[in-house]
Design a protein around this motif. Structure first.
Motif, PDB file in Angstrom:
ATOM      1  N   ASP A   1       0.865  -1.176   0.000  1.00 50.72           N
ATOM      2  CA  ASP A   1       0.000   0.000   0.000  1.00 50.72           C
ATOM      3  C   ASP A   1       0.906   1.232   0.000  1.00 50.72           C
ATOM      4  OD1 ASP A   1      -1.622   2.187   0.790  1.00 50.72           O
ATOM      5  OD2 ASP A   1      -2.996   0.857   1.849  1.00 50.72           O
ATOM      6  N   PRO A   2       0.776   2.146  -0.966  1.00 53.00           N
ATOM      7  CA  PRO A   2       1.678   3.297  -1.003  1.00 53.00           C
ATOM      8  C   PRO A   2       1.553   4.220   0.197  1.00 53.00           C
ATOM      9  CG  PRO A   2      -0.097   3.544  -2.611  1.00 53.00           C
ATOM     10  CD  PRO A   2      -0.158   2.137  -2.102  1.00 53.00           C
ATOM     11  N   ARG A   3       0.474   4.077   0.962  1.00 55.09           N
ATOM     12  CA  ARG A   3       0.375   4.853   2.202  1.00 55.09           C
ATOM     13  C   ARG A   3       1.296   4.295   3.290  1.00 55.09           C
ATOM     14  NH1 ARG A   3      -5.991   4.275   2.795  1.00 55.09           N
ATOM     15  NH2 ARG A   3      -5.339   2.201   2.065  1.00 55.09           N
ATOM     16  N   TYR A   4       1.825   3.080   3.042  1.00 58.63           N
ATOM     17  CA  TYR A   4       2.710   2.416   3.999  1.00 58.63           C
ATOM     18  C   TYR A   4       3.976   1.960   3.278  1.00 58.63           C
ATOM     19  CZ  TYR A   4      -1.332   2.558   7.000  1.00 58.63           C
ATOM     20  OH  TYR A   4      -2.391   3.006   7.739  1.00 58.63           O
ATOM     21  N   PRO A   5       4.886   2.903   2.993  1.00 60.02           N
ATOM     22  CA  PRO A   5       6.105   2.553   2.253  1.00 60.02           C
ATOM     23  C   PRO A   5       6.949   1.529   3.007  1.00 60.02           C
ATOM     24  CG  PRO A   5       5.797   4.935   2.360  1.00 60.02           C
ATOM     25  CD  PRO A   5       4.816   4.332   3.308  1.00 60.02           C
ATOM     26  N   GLU A   6       7.862   0.887   2.267  1.00 65.60           N
ATOM     27  CA  GLU A   6       8.638  -0.217   2.837  1.00 65.60           C
ATOM     28  C   GLU A   6       9.572   0.221   3.963  1.00 65.60           C
ATOM     29  OE1 GLU A   6      12.115  -0.086  -0.612  1.00 65.60           O
ATOM     30  OE2 GLU A   6      11.108  -1.952  -0.108  1.00 65.60           O
ATOM     31  N   HIS A   7       9.922   1.490   4.022  1.00 68.27           N
ATOM     32  CA  HIS A   7      10.811   1.955   5.087  1.00 68.27           C
ATOM     33  C   HIS A   7      10.057   2.555   6.270  1.00 68.27           C
ATOM     34  CE1 HIS A   7      14.542   1.094   2.987  1.00 68.27           C
ATOM     35  NE2 HIS A   7      13.977   1.555   1.894  1.00 68.27           N
ATOM     36  N   GLY A   8       8.770   2.280   6.360  1.00 69.42           N
ATOM     37  CA  GLY A   8       8.022   2.625   7.552  1.00 69.42           C
ATOM     38  C   GLY A   8       7.243   3.921   7.443  1.00 69.42           C
ATOM     39  N   VAL A   9       6.514   4.205   8.521  1.00 76.54           N
ATOM     40  CA  VAL A   9       5.665   5.394   8.608  1.00 76.54           C
ATOM     41  C   VAL A   9       5.929   6.078   9.937  1.00 76.54           C
ATOM     42  CG1 VAL A   9       3.291   6.247   8.765  1.00 76.54           C
ATOM     43  CG2 VAL A   9       3.852   4.434   7.140  1.00 76.54           C
ATOM     44  N   LEU A  10       6.176   7.379   9.879  1.00 71.17           N
ATOM     45  CA  LEU A  10       6.291   8.190  11.084  1.00 71.17           C
ATOM     46  C   LEU A  10       4.884   8.543  11.546  1.00 71.17           C
ATOM     47  CD1 LEU A  10       9.069  10.689   9.921  1.00 71.17           C
ATOM     48  CD2 LEU A  10       9.380   8.614  11.295  1.00 71.17           C
ATOM     49  N   ALA A  11       4.517   8.141  12.756  1.00 74.25           N
ATOM     50  CA  ALA A  11       3.203   8.440  13.309  1.00 74.25           C
ATOM     51  C   ALA A  11       3.386   9.402  14.475  1.00 74.25           C
ATOM     52  CB  ALA A  11       2.514   7.156  13.769  1.00 74.25           C
ATOM     53  N   PHE A  12       2.777  10.570  14.366  1.00 76.85           N
ATOM     54  CA  PHE A  12       3.001  11.626  15.346  1.00 76.85           C
ATOM     55  C   PHE A  12       2.022  11.497  16.513  1.00 76.85           C
ATOM     56  CE2 PHE A  12       4.781  13.116  11.369  1.00 76.85           C
ATOM     57  CZ  PHE A  12       6.048  13.496  11.777  1.00 76.85           C
ATOM     58  N   THR A  13       2.101  10.353  17.175  1.00 76.98           N
ATOM     59  CA  THR A  13       1.271  10.054  18.325  1.00 76.98           C
ATOM     60  C   THR A  13       1.990   9.005  19.149  1.00 76.98           C
ATOM     61  OG1 THR A  13      -0.986   9.413  19.017  1.00 76.98           O
ATOM     62  CG2 THR A  13      -0.031   8.232  17.138  1.00 76.98           C
ATOM     63  N   THR A  14       1.344   8.515  20.206  1.00 74.40           N
ATOM     64  CA  THR A  14       1.890   7.424  21.014  1.00 74.40           C
ATOM     65  C   THR A  14       0.764   6.463  21.371  1.00 74.40           C
ATOM     66  OG1 THR A  14       1.503   8.542  23.136  1.00 74.40           O
ATOM     67  CG2 THR A  14       3.635   8.958  22.049  1.00 74.40           C
ATOM     68  N   ALA A  15       1.150   5.311  21.885  1.00 74.42           N
ATOM     69  CA  ALA A  15       0.156   4.319  22.282  1.00 74.42           C
ATOM     70  C   ALA A  15      -0.694   4.816  23.442  1.00 74.42           C
ATOM     71  CB  ALA A  15       0.838   3.008  22.662  1.00 74.42           C
ATOM     72  N   ALA A  16      -0.175   5.760  24.235  1.00 78.01           N
ATOM     73  CA  ALA A  16      -0.959   6.302  25.342  1.00 78.01           C
ATOM     74  C   ALA A  16      -2.213   7.004  24.845  1.00 78.01           C
ATOM     75  CB  ALA A  16      -0.109   7.267  26.164  1.00 78.01           C
ATOM     76  N   LEU A  17      -2.175   7.549  23.634  1.00 81.20           N
ATOM     77  CA  LEU A  17      -3.348   8.171  23.032  1.00 81.20           C
ATOM     78  C   LEU A  17      -3.998   7.254  22.019  1.00 81.20           C
ATOM     79  CD1 LEU A  17      -5.265  10.524  22.493  1.00 81.20           C
ATOM     80  CD2 LEU A  17      -3.576  11.446  20.880  1.00 81.20           C
ATOM     81  N   ALA A  18      -3.233   6.711  21.095  1.00 84.89           N
ATOM     82  CA  ALA A  18      -3.798   5.933  19.987  1.00 84.89           C
ATOM     83  C   ALA A  18      -4.240   4.543  20.401  1.00 84.89           C
ATOM     84  CB  ALA A  18      -2.781   5.835  18.850  1.00 84.89           C
ATOM     85  N   GLY A  19      -3.750   4.064  21.561  1.00 82.01           N
ATOM     86  CA  GLY A  19      -4.034   2.698  21.953  1.00 82.01           C
ATOM     87  C   GLY A  19      -3.100   1.730  21.254  1.00 82.01           C
ATOM     88  N   PRO A  20      -3.254   0.433  21.490  1.00 82.13           N
ATOM     89  CA  PRO A  20      -2.382  -0.553  20.835  1.00 82.13           C
ATOM     90  C   PRO A  20      -2.528  -0.500  19.318  1.00 82.13           C
ATOM     91  CG  PRO A  20      -3.649  -1.544  22.631  1.00 82.13           C
ATOM     92  CD  PRO A  20      -4.236  -0.191  22.400  1.00 82.13           C
ATOM     93  N   VAL A  21      -1.415  -0.433  18.630  1.00 77.57           N
ATOM     94  CA  VAL A  21      -1.407  -0.404  17.166  1.00 77.57           C
ATOM     95  C   VAL A  21      -0.507  -1.538  16.684  1.00 77.57           C
ATOM     96  CG1 VAL A  21      -0.893   0.947  15.116  1.00 77.57           C
ATOM     97  CG2 VAL A  21      -1.764   2.098  17.161  1.00 77.57           C
ATOM     98  N   ASP A  22      -1.057  -2.439  15.876  1.00 74.42           N
ATOM     99  CA  ASP A  22      -0.278  -3.619  15.491  1.00 74.42           C
ATOM    100  C   ASP A  22       0.167  -3.602  14.033  1.00 74.42           C
ATOM    101  OD1 ASP A  22      -2.683  -4.000  14.254  1.00 74.42           O
ATOM    102  OD2 ASP A  22      -3.177  -5.891  15.234  1.00 74.42           O
ATOM    103  N   ARG A  23       0.046  -2.473  13.361  1.00 76.04           N
ATOM    104  CA  ARG A  23       0.540  -2.396  11.990  1.00 76.04           C
ATOM    105  C   ARG A  23       2.060  -2.445  11.986  1.00 76.04           C
ATOM    106  NH1 ARG A  23      -2.313  -0.863   7.515  1.00 76.04           N
ATOM    107  NH2 ARG A  23      -4.473  -0.214   7.777  1.00 76.04           N
ATOM    108  N   PRO A  24       2.663  -3.250  11.135  1.00 79.23           N
ATOM    109  CA  PRO A  24       4.133  -3.285  11.068  1.00 79.23           C
ATOM    110  C   PRO A  24       4.672  -2.010  10.442  1.00 79.23           C
ATOM    111  CG  PRO A  24       3.181  -4.661   9.352  1.00 79.23           C
ATOM    112  CD  PRO A  24       2.033  -4.218  10.210  1.00 79.23           C
TER     113      PRO A  24
END
Length: 380
Positions: A166-189
């Motif tokens: 998916d081009p929204r998820y490039p092979e070198h990862g995604v910078l997400a400007f949040t944390t698990a304390a707000l977003a909750g558990p996130v299991d996307r690689p």
């Protein structure tokens, strides 16, 4: 020294988190350039800008009352796909001229990721909001398949047709400007939860600081993108403070929707939000991801009235974390808004403690510094 090309859509909220990352990279001796809407980027960033064409009506005006899957489909069909087609030639020219070691592409400016894969340049995604991190279409397989088809067609036109991610998820990862304390558990690689990268205060925004007289300050803002749809809510919010003289409310009214207001309500067309938030006791807002993160960074609890797009998801995250309360934007009146403000101001409710805990997680995540670390590692 490495070169980083940032590709962003013509949306201020998507540019702002990346400006801090760009400053961090430049401070470490690297070179940064941008590709996107020339006028908008020229007003927001310090680094060189490679202008790209954008649709004439960007950002697109959605029909009133359009919500849910229909609103999502409208955004992709009428904004994100035309935006990618319009931007792709400019992004390609920027890659050829600047020769970046890494392309950093906002998830909604998919031209960046597609051109990078066609040119063989490593790409890292940027998620300015939590909306794409928890797969909002998991319960809507037909809509998800429809989006996949749109992205596949874009890839045929601008990317590498042999690629499968998916081009929204490039092979070198995604910078997400949040944390698990707000977003909750996130299991996307491939996600790198770096926490917010706060932008710089904008110069030239005057504010009557002397009128903050020691009473608890409550900021009310629906963001600039909602001018014209928030008049009723802003009027109800101002009315809510008529019975709360012990509170000093600051209402942001960019469209001039408000008439006379109670004496304890200060109305401004614009405010220096980053400077004002440390002095706030609560924030009433539309659940825009940047405003929410900026408030929580300072440990400020929230009353949330989401309007559309990712805002209901962000509001749910805040409520689940205990840092705020949610109202229905279309129905909340002065009484409901006032009671919600009272609740988040009450120390016994625990909302401020929860907001402070999320703020602590943001600072621990590293923000712009952590994002820069990952980008430099990819460049190497």
């Amino acid at each position: 020294m490495s070169r980083f090309l940032f590709v962003a859509p013509p949306l201020v909220g998507h540019v702002n988190p990346l400006t801090g990352v760009a400053r961090e990279l430049v401070a470490r001796g690297h070179r940064v350039a941008w590709a996107g809407h020339g006028e908008l980027l020229g007003a927001l960033v310090r680094e060189p800008v490679f202008p790209c064409a954008v649709p004439e009506d960007a950002p697109v005006e959605r029909p009133a009352g359009l919500t849910g899957p229909s609103a999502f489909q409208f955004l992709w069909r009428d904004f994100f796909v035309p935006l990618a087609d319009a931007m792709a030639p400019g992004v390609a020219a920027a890659v050829d001229a600047f020769e970046p070691d890494v392309v950093v592409s906002d998830q909604h400016a998919v031209a960046g990721a597609l051109v990078a894969e066609r040119r063989g340049v490593p790409c890292v995604g940027s998620a300015s909001t939590s909306a794409e991190l928890v797969d909002p279409l998991a319960s809507m397989p037909k809509v998800a398949a429809w989006v996949d088809a749109l992205l596949a067609a874009l890839r045929e036109r601008h990317g590498n047709p042999l690629a499968r991610n998916d081009p929204r998820y490039p092979e070198h990862g995604v910078l997400a400007f949040t944390t698990a304390a707000l977003a909750g558990p996130v299991d996307r690689p491939g996600l790198h939860l770096v926490g917010p990268a706060l932008g710089e205060p904008r110069p030239g925004v005057e504010f009557p600081w002397a009128e903050l007289d020691g009473r608890p300050v409550v900021l009310v803002s629906l963001g600039t993108a909602n001018t014209g749809v928030g008049g009723r809510f802003l009027r109800a919010a101002a009315e809510a403070f008529a019975d709360r003289p012990g509170v000093r409310a600051v209402v942001v009214d960019p469209g001039g929707e408000l008439g006379p207001v109670p004496d304890n309500v200060l109305v401004r067309h614009r405010v220096p939000q980053l400077e004002l938030l440390p002095r706030c006791a609560a924030v009433v807002c539309h659940s825009g991801h940047n405003t929410v993160c900026e408030a929580l960074w300072h440990g400020v609890p929230l009353v949330l009235a989401p309007i559309r797009d990712d805002q209901p998801l962000v509001a749910a995250q805040v409520v689940d974390a205990g840092a705020g309360l949610r109202l229905r934007f279309a129905r909340a009146g002065a009484e409901a808004i006032g009671k919600a403000v009272d609740a988040v101001l009450d120390p016994a409710g625990g909302h401020r403690d929860a907001a402070r805990a999320i703020g602590d997680s943001f600072r621990a995540a590293g923000g712009a510094g952590a994002a820069a670390d990952h980008l430099i590692a990819v460049a190497r």
